[in-house]
Design a protein around this motif. Structure first.
Motif, PDB file in Angstrom:
ATOM      1  N   PRO A 181      -5.335  -2.806 -16.596  1.00 39.77           N
ATOM      2  CA  PRO A 181      -5.416  -1.040 -16.860  1.00 39.77           C
ATOM      3  C   PRO A 181      -4.502  -0.233 -16.320  1.00 39.77           C
ATOM      4  CG  PRO A 181      -7.687  -2.181 -16.007  1.00 39.77           C
ATOM      5  CD  PRO A 181      -6.454  -3.102 -15.986  1.00 39.77           C
ATOM      6  N   ASN A 182      -4.252   1.166 -16.641  1.00 39.60           N
ATOM      7  CA  ASN A 182      -3.259   2.071 -15.851  1.00 39.60           C
ATOM      8  C   ASN A 182      -3.709   1.952 -14.386  1.00 39.60           C
ATOM      9  OD1 ASN A 182      -1.519   2.806 -17.714  1.00 39.60           O
ATOM     10  ND2 ASN A 182      -2.829   4.419 -18.440  1.00 39.60           N
ATOM     11  N   GLY A 183      -2.706   1.940 -13.460  1.00 40.67           N
ATOM     12  CA  GLY A 183      -2.951   2.212 -12.317  1.00 40.67           C
ATOM     13  C   GLY A 183      -3.461   0.851 -11.282  1.00 40.67           C
ATOM     14  N   SER A 184      -3.445  -0.460 -12.077  1.00 44.96           N
ATOM     15  CA  SER A 184      -3.868  -1.656 -11.675  1.00 44.96           C
ATOM     16  C   SER A 184      -2.833  -2.445 -10.783  1.00 44.96           C
ATOM     17  CB  SER A 184      -4.297  -2.664 -12.753  1.00 44.96           C
ATOM     18  OG  SER A 184      -3.525  -2.778 -13.623  1.00 44.96           O
ATOM     19  N   GLY A 185      -1.565  -1.789 -10.709  1.00 45.03           N
ATOM     20  CA  GLY A 185      -0.501  -2.370  -9.887  1.00 45.03           C
ATOM     21  C   GLY A 185       0.618  -3.162 -10.263  1.00 45.03           C
ATOM     22  N   LYS A 186       0.642  -3.013 -11.625  1.00 42.18           N
ATOM     23  CA  LYS A 186       1.681  -3.899 -12.343  1.00 42.18           C
ATOM     24  C   LYS A 186       3.005  -3.424 -12.274  1.00 42.18           C
ATOM     25  CE  LYS A 186      -0.018  -2.653 -16.657  1.00 42.18           C
ATOM     26  NZ  LYS A 186      -0.872  -1.655 -16.028  1.00 42.18           N
ATOM     27  N   THR A 187       3.322  -2.099 -12.077  1.00 44.15           N
ATOM     28  CA  THR A 187       4.689  -1.754 -11.704  1.00 44.15           C
ATOM     29  C   THR A 187       4.957  -1.915 -10.318  1.00 44.15           C
ATOM     30  OG1 THR A 187       4.532  -0.033 -13.444  1.00 44.15           O
ATOM     31  CG2 THR A 187       6.181   0.284 -11.919  1.00 44.15           C
ATOM     32  N   THR A 188       4.083  -1.564  -9.502  1.00 43.85           N
ATOM     33  CA  THR A 188       4.434  -1.970  -8.016  1.00 43.85           C
ATOM     34  C   THR A 188       4.711  -3.273  -7.885  1.00 43.85           C
ATOM     35  OG1 THR A 188       2.860  -0.135  -7.667  1.00 43.85           O
ATOM     36  CG2 THR A 188       3.429  -1.295  -5.669  1.00 43.85           C
ATOM     37  N   PHE A 189       3.986  -4.329  -8.593  1.00 45.75           N
ATOM     38  CA  PHE A 189       4.280  -5.810  -8.202  1.00 45.75           C
ATOM     39  C   PHE A 189       5.503  -6.102  -8.732  1.00 45.75           C
ATOM     40  CE2 PHE A 189       4.098  -9.938 -10.160  1.00 45.75           C
ATOM     41  CZ  PHE A 189       3.430 -10.756  -9.194  1.00 45.75           C
ATOM     42  N   SER A 198       0.920  -1.067   0.214  1.00 42.71           N
ATOM     43  CA  SER A 198      -0.117   0.130  -0.003  1.00 42.71           C
ATOM     44  C   SER A 198       0.910   1.259   0.057  1.00 42.71           C
ATOM     45  CB  SER A 198      -1.025   0.166   1.207  1.00 42.71           C
ATOM     46  OG  SER A 198      -1.724  -0.976   1.411  1.00 42.71           O
ATOM     47  N   PHE A 199       0.415   2.188  -0.466  1.00 44.36           N
ATOM     48  CA  PHE A 199       1.009   3.578  -0.467  1.00 44.36           C
ATOM     49  C   PHE A 199      -0.153   4.518   0.225  1.00 44.36           C
ATOM     50  CE2 PHE A 199       2.824   1.906  -4.356  1.00 44.36           C
ATOM     51  CZ  PHE A 199       4.218   2.054  -4.100  1.00 44.36           C
ATOM     52  N   GLY A 200      -0.024   4.803   1.553  1.00 41.47           N
ATOM     53  CA  GLY A 200      -0.823   5.844   2.167  1.00 41.47           C
ATOM     54  C   GLY A 200      -2.290   4.796   2.020  1.00 41.47           C
ATOM     55  N   GLY A 201      -3.339   5.157   1.680  1.00 40.77           N
ATOM     56  CA  GLY A 201      -4.575   4.554   1.499  1.00 40.77           C
ATOM     57  C   GLY A 201      -4.848   3.565   0.483  1.00 40.77           C
ATOM     58  N   VAL A 202      -3.810   3.724  -0.501  1.00 43.97           N
ATOM     59  CA  VAL A 202      -3.946   2.832  -1.711  1.00 43.97           C
ATOM     60  C   VAL A 202      -3.251   1.564  -1.606  1.00 43.97           C
ATOM     61  CG1 VAL A 202      -3.443   3.039  -4.387  1.00 43.97           C
ATOM     62  CG2 VAL A 202      -4.153   5.281  -3.018  1.00 43.97           C
ATOM     63  N   ARG A 203      -4.302   0.619  -1.905  1.00 42.74           N
ATOM     64  CA  ARG A 203      -3.341  -0.794  -2.093  1.00 42.74           C
ATOM     65  C   ARG A 203      -3.205  -1.090  -3.546  1.00 42.74           C
ATOM     66  NH1 ARG A 203      -5.537  -5.992   1.413  1.00 42.74           N
ATOM     67  NH2 ARG A 203      -4.980  -5.079   3.364  1.00 42.74           N
ATOM     68  N   ALA A 204      -1.930  -0.765  -3.604  1.00 37.90           N
ATOM     69  CA  ALA A 204      -1.604  -0.576  -5.257  1.00 37.90           C
ATOM     70  C   ALA A 204      -1.326  -2.046  -5.720  1.00 37.90           C
ATOM     71  CB  ALA A 204      -0.186  -0.271  -5.512  1.00 37.90           C
ATOM     72  N   VAL A 205      -0.869  -3.118  -4.477  1.00 34.14           N
ATOM     73  CA  VAL A 205      -0.849  -4.650  -4.800  1.00 34.14           C
ATOM     74  C   VAL A 205      -1.507  -5.196  -3.676  1.00 34.14           C
ATOM     75  CG1 VAL A 205       0.593  -6.667  -4.935  1.00 34.14           C
ATOM     76  CG2 VAL A 205       1.121  -4.629  -6.148  1.00 34.14           C
TER      77      VAL A 205
HETATM   78  P1  ADP Z   1       0.318   0.532 -13.113  1.00 32.80           P
HETATM   79  O1  ADP Z   1       1.852  -0.138 -13.510  1.00 32.80           O
HETATM   80  O2  ADP Z   1      -0.534  -0.844 -13.585  1.00 32.80           O
HETATM   81  O3  ADP Z   1      -0.024   1.473 -14.015  1.00 32.80           O
HETATM   82  P2  ADP Z   1       1.027   1.044 -10.563  1.00 32.80           P
HETATM   83  O4  ADP Z   1       1.721   0.113 -10.086  1.00 32.80           O
HETATM   84  O5  ADP Z   1       2.171   2.118 -11.205  1.00 32.80           O
HETATM   85  O6  ADP Z   1      -0.025   0.507 -11.712  1.00 32.80           O
HETATM   86  O7  ADP Z   1      -0.042   1.986  -9.474  1.00 32.80           O
HETATM   87  C1  ADP Z   1      -0.906   1.239  -8.715  1.00 32.80           C
HETATM   88  C2  ADP Z   1      -1.528   2.384  -7.750  1.00 32.80           C
HETATM   89  O8  ADP Z   1      -0.706   2.652  -6.790  1.00 32.80           O
HETATM   90  C3  ADP Z   1      -2.022   3.418  -8.494  1.00 32.80           C
HETATM   91  O9  ADP Z   1      -3.154   3.976  -7.962  1.00 32.80           O
HETATM   92  C4  ADP Z   1      -0.750   4.662  -8.266  1.00 32.80           C
HETATM   93  O10 ADP Z   1      -1.247   5.744  -8.141  1.00 32.80           O
HETATM   94  C5  ADP Z   1      -0.440   4.057  -6.660  1.00 32.80           C
HETATM   95  N1  ADP Z   1       1.097   4.175  -6.733  1.00 32.80           N
HETATM   96  C6  ADP Z   1       2.016   3.549  -7.266  1.00 32.80           C
HETATM   97  N2  ADP Z   1       3.156   4.109  -6.843  1.00 32.80           N
HETATM   98  C7  ADP Z   1       3.183   5.028  -5.774  1.00 32.80           C
HETATM   99  C8  ADP Z   1       3.872   5.738  -4.891  1.00 32.80           C
HETATM  100  N3  ADP Z   1       5.155   5.672  -5.183  1.00 32.80           N
HETATM  101  N4  ADP Z   1       3.390   6.680  -4.101  1.00 32.80           N
HETATM  102  C9  ADP Z   1       1.844   6.609  -3.990  1.00 32.80           C
HETATM  103  N5  ADP Z   1       1.301   5.939  -4.787  1.00 32.80           N
HETATM  104  C10 ADP Z   1       1.604   5.021  -5.761  1.00 32.80           C
END
Ligand code: ADP
Length: 247
Positions: free
Chosen positions: A41-49, A16-23
């Protein structure tokens, strides 16, 4: 090569980042020896994963295993040593260094000091040159990396990843911002490297590339897998259409 269960896998991975559960409790098994795609889709958590798997960021909970070893939260160099190489969405090259020196740095950024001091290992130079031939930019060996087109920089980054001889290669948007001719070359290279036994995990938005290249597709939505299977199955899955179209 058979599909073995001992490749890269996650169980309940969460970040999670703050309140956002990225993965969000993502449990995924990738097919070892195959070309796997991770889409969503964009924002689905692929990069964070990706970043959690490769040690760029630490997950809050859950596990990452590779070849039956727990690699959760290990630093990037340890994960590279375990056999996983990666590229970045926004290419990471040193723009003022030559193409050859960029490959020599490869995954071993600690070699940077030697290169600045003018020290090059002959066997490594030979290997770097072979890799430049392999990716098709050997004619640019002495050019500054910053002068290459974006697609050529992606090929350069791939050569750098190959310097580490990884068994599994994770590519973050290899076709993003790249012209169609070079997309074709990148696709061919991925196929060839896979035929030689390397496993791929590719995050990619270009659906033509994903569907033509992959053996196995995992679809993310809101931080977790919602569908997976061969491209023909995933493409027809109503959950996937819903995630992309938001209907
Ligand atoms: P994707 O690669 O599928 O586009 P991301 O992993 O980049 O998705 O992002 C998933 C969610 O986590 C989004 O809502 C994004 O805004 C949030 N997020 C990603 N990285 C950060 C970060 N460093 N700080 C705050 N929020 C983040």
């Amino acid at each position: 090569m058979t599909t073995a269960p001992h490749g890269l896998a996650t169980v309940e991975l969460t970040k999670s980042f703050g309140g956002v559960r990225a993965v969000d409790r993502a449990s995924v098994s990738f097919h070892h020896g195959k070309i796997n795609a991770l889409i969503g889709p964009n924002g689905s958590g692929k990069t964070t994963f990706f970043n959690c798997v490769t040690g760029m960021i630490k997950p809050d909970s859950g596990t990452v295993t590779y070849r039956e070893r727990d690699i959760t939260g290990r630093p990037p160099h340890r994960i590279a040593r375990a056999g996983i190489g990666r590229s970045f969405q926004l290419c990471r090259v040193f723009p003022r260094m030559t193409v050859l020196d960029n490959v020599l740095v490869g995954v071993r950024r600690n070699r940077l000091r030697d290169l600045i001091a003018g020290a090059r290992q002959p066997d490594e130079v030979e290997k770097a040159r072979e890799l430049l031939v392999r990716v098709g930019i050997d004619h640019l060996e002495n050019a500054e990396a910053g002068n290459l087109s974006y697609g050529q920089q992606k090929l350069l980054e791939l050569a750098g990843v190959l310097m580490g001889d990884p068994e599994t290669i994770m590519l973050d948007e290899p076709a993003g911002g790249v012209n169609p001719a070079l997309i074709g070359r990148i696709g061919t290279l991925i196929r060839e490297l896979n035929a030689e036994g390397r496993t791929f995990l590719v995050v990619e938005h270009n659906m033509d590339m994903v569907m033509s290249l992959s053996d196995h597709v995992v679809v993310f939505d809101r931080g977790r897998p919602i569908a997976e299977g061969p491209p023909s199955v995933v493409r027809a899955d109503p959950r996937v259409l819903e995630a992309y179209l938001g209907i």
